[in-house]
Write a protein that holds these residues in place. Sequence first.
Motif, PDB file in Angstrom:
ATOM      1  N   LEU A 160      33.649  25.526 -27.944  1.00 49.78           N
ATOM      2  CA  LEU A 160      35.019  24.092 -27.856  1.00 49.78           C
ATOM      3  C   LEU A 160      35.549  24.648 -27.228  1.00 49.78           C
ATOM      4  O   LEU A 160      36.839  24.456 -26.952  1.00 49.78           O
ATOM      5  CB  LEU A 160      34.546  23.495 -28.907  1.00 49.78           C
ATOM      6  CG  LEU A 160      33.185  22.201 -29.361  1.00 49.78           C
ATOM      7  CD1 LEU A 160      33.610  21.565 -30.432  1.00 49.78           C
ATOM      8  CD2 LEU A 160      34.272  20.982 -28.479  1.00 49.78           C
ATOM      9  N   ARG A 188      25.091  22.800 -22.032  1.00 47.64           N
ATOM     10  CA  ARG A 188      25.924  23.033 -23.412  1.00 47.64           C
ATOM     11  C   ARG A 188      27.794  22.314 -23.315  1.00 47.64           C
ATOM     12  O   ARG A 188      28.397  21.808 -23.340  1.00 47.64           O
ATOM     13  CB  ARG A 188      25.441  23.321 -24.054  1.00 47.64           C
ATOM     14  CG  ARG A 188      26.004  22.878 -25.870  1.00 47.64           C
ATOM     15  CD  ARG A 188      25.590  21.433 -26.387  1.00 47.64           C
ATOM     16  NE  ARG A 188      25.989  20.982 -27.707  1.00 47.64           N
ATOM     17  CZ  ARG A 188      26.341  19.938 -28.040  1.00 47.64           C
ATOM     18  NH1 ARG A 188      26.079  18.564 -26.948  1.00 47.64           N
ATOM     19  NH2 ARG A 188      26.907  19.579 -29.419  1.00 47.64           N
ATOM     20  N   VAL A 209      32.612  13.680 -28.759  1.00 49.51           N
ATOM     21  CA  VAL A 209      31.910  14.657 -28.806  1.00 49.51           C
ATOM     22  C   VAL A 209      30.909  15.659 -28.528  1.00 49.51           C
ATOM     23  O   VAL A 209      30.649  16.357 -26.759  1.00 49.51           O
ATOM     24  CB  VAL A 209      33.598  15.846 -28.922  1.00 49.51           C
ATOM     25  CG1 VAL A 209      33.650  17.145 -28.510  1.00 49.51           C
ATOM     26  CG2 VAL A 209      34.749  15.315 -29.082  1.00 49.51           C
ATOM     27  N   LEU A 210      30.171  15.764 -29.561  1.00 47.67           N
ATOM     28  CA  LEU A 210      28.851  16.722 -29.752  1.00 47.67           C
ATOM     29  C   LEU A 210      27.774  16.020 -29.689  1.00 47.67           C
ATOM     30  O   LEU A 210      26.900  16.893 -29.716  1.00 47.67           O
ATOM     31  CB  LEU A 210      29.232  17.863 -31.018  1.00 47.67           C
ATOM     32  CG  LEU A 210      30.508  18.042 -31.569  1.00 47.67           C
ATOM     33  CD1 LEU A 210      30.794  17.922 -32.764  1.00 47.67           C
ATOM     34  CD2 LEU A 210      29.825  19.510 -30.828  1.00 47.67           C
ATOM     35  N   ASN A 235      32.515  15.246 -22.354  1.00 46.18           N
ATOM     36  CA  ASN A 235      32.277  14.735 -23.547  1.00 46.18           C
ATOM     37  C   ASN A 235      34.584  14.532 -23.933  1.00 46.18           C
ATOM     38  O   ASN A 235      34.964  14.270 -24.449  1.00 46.18           O
ATOM     39  CB  ASN A 235      31.992  14.742 -24.759  1.00 46.18           C
ATOM     40  CG  ASN A 235      30.796  14.718 -24.409  1.00 46.18           C
ATOM     41  OD1 ASN A 235      30.007  13.570 -23.664  1.00 46.18           O
ATOM     42  ND2 ASN A 235      29.511  15.091 -25.756  1.00 46.18           N
ATOM     43  N   LEU A 249      29.843  19.334 -22.886  1.00 46.85           N
ATOM     44  CA  LEU A 249      31.130  19.167 -23.945  1.00 46.85           C
ATOM     45  C   LEU A 249      31.878  19.048 -23.218  1.00 46.85           C
ATOM     46  O   LEU A 249      33.061  18.506 -23.957  1.00 46.85           O
ATOM     47  CB  LEU A 249      31.034  20.144 -25.284  1.00 46.85           C
ATOM     48  CG  LEU A 249      30.644  20.678 -25.806  1.00 46.85           C
ATOM     49  CD1 LEU A 249      30.401  22.145 -27.119  1.00 46.85           C
ATOM     50  CD2 LEU A 249      29.787  19.243 -26.927  1.00 46.85           C
ATOM     51  N   ASP A 258      28.065  25.686 -30.958  1.00 50.14           N
ATOM     52  CA  ASP A 258      29.461  24.921 -30.064  1.00 50.14           C
ATOM     53  C   ASP A 258      30.784  24.752 -30.407  1.00 50.14           C
ATOM     54  O   ASP A 258      31.516  24.495 -29.692  1.00 50.14           O
ATOM     55  CB  ASP A 258      28.497  23.463 -31.084  1.00 50.14           C
ATOM     56  CG  ASP A 258      27.401  22.857 -29.976  1.00 50.14           C
ATOM     57  OD1 ASP A 258      26.832  23.235 -29.053  1.00 50.14           O
ATOM     58  OD2 ASP A 258      26.546  21.910 -30.944  1.00 50.14           O
ATOM     59  N   THR A 294      32.842  19.195 -36.092  1.00 48.65           N
ATOM     60  CA  THR A 294      31.462  19.880 -35.647  1.00 48.65           C
ATOM     61  C   THR A 294      30.608  19.741 -37.043  1.00 48.65           C
ATOM     62  O   THR A 294      29.627  20.943 -37.004  1.00 48.65           O
ATOM     63  CB  THR A 294      31.808  21.672 -35.155  1.00 48.65           C
ATOM     64  OG1 THR A 294      32.593  22.102 -36.493  1.00 48.65           O
ATOM     65  CG2 THR A 294      32.728  21.392 -34.215  1.00 48.65           C
TER      66      THR A 294
END
Length: 234
Positions: free
Chosen positions: A51, A6, A226-227, A13, A10, A47, A40
């Motif tokens: 970030l 993940r 992004v996510l 992205n 991220l 997450d 978000t």
Amino acid sequence: MGDDRRRDELAANLDAVRRRIADACDDAGRPDDVHLVVVTKFFPASDVRLLADLGVTDVGENRHQEAEAKAAECADLGLRWHFIGGLQSNKASAVASYADVVESVDRAKLVGPLSRGAHGRGHEVDVLVQVSLDRPGADGRAGADPADLDDLARRVRDAGMLRLRGLMAVAPLGEDADEAFARLASVHADLLSQHPEATVLSAGMSGDLEAAIRHGATHVRVGSAVLGPRPQVK
Ligand SMILES: *Cc1c(COP(=O)(O)O)cnc(C)c1O
């Protein structure tokens, strides 16, 4: 998905979005000084933590309960929390207790409760006034009518615990984003003539950030780029 995978996703992205922002600034002949707010909503606090580790400083949320819980869970990260969703006046005071920036102030009724929430927290909260770019008569408009902005901005400015910082808008569905953001630029210029402190222009999302940057956005709010795709809203 494992945390490492993940994190890599991220990171890739984020790099791509940061490159899009830099290229858009370049194309517009602007310095690369546009702030990225990563939206978000619907994604877990884990997450947000990844970030923050990847250098994100500002996150956006649009639902009070989810935002409140995530801000509490991530309180150690020193992030700036932007509230970008529709606000009920009975929740506004609570939102001002954790949000550093409330971007979606679209009516006078919110000003008192927000200022009280900021007071309870013991420091000022930044406010953006949300303006509607919909054509008059469109359904489900979010945001104040441009004609009401000056009055709303005065109320924010005079509330005591709120700091008027600028304007937020979303391009209407089904309209060319460049046309909508060109109108926004002129609304922002009008607001600035009365409120020179209102320098922030929050506009542009995953699909239209280049158009927003062409028309003077200082902040872009980017979620899915992004996510990844959000789970369907029920
Ligand atoms: C969800 C949301 C965004 C981010 O949208 P994406 O298309 O996922 O980038 C930006 N602004 C507001 C007000 C939102 O609700």
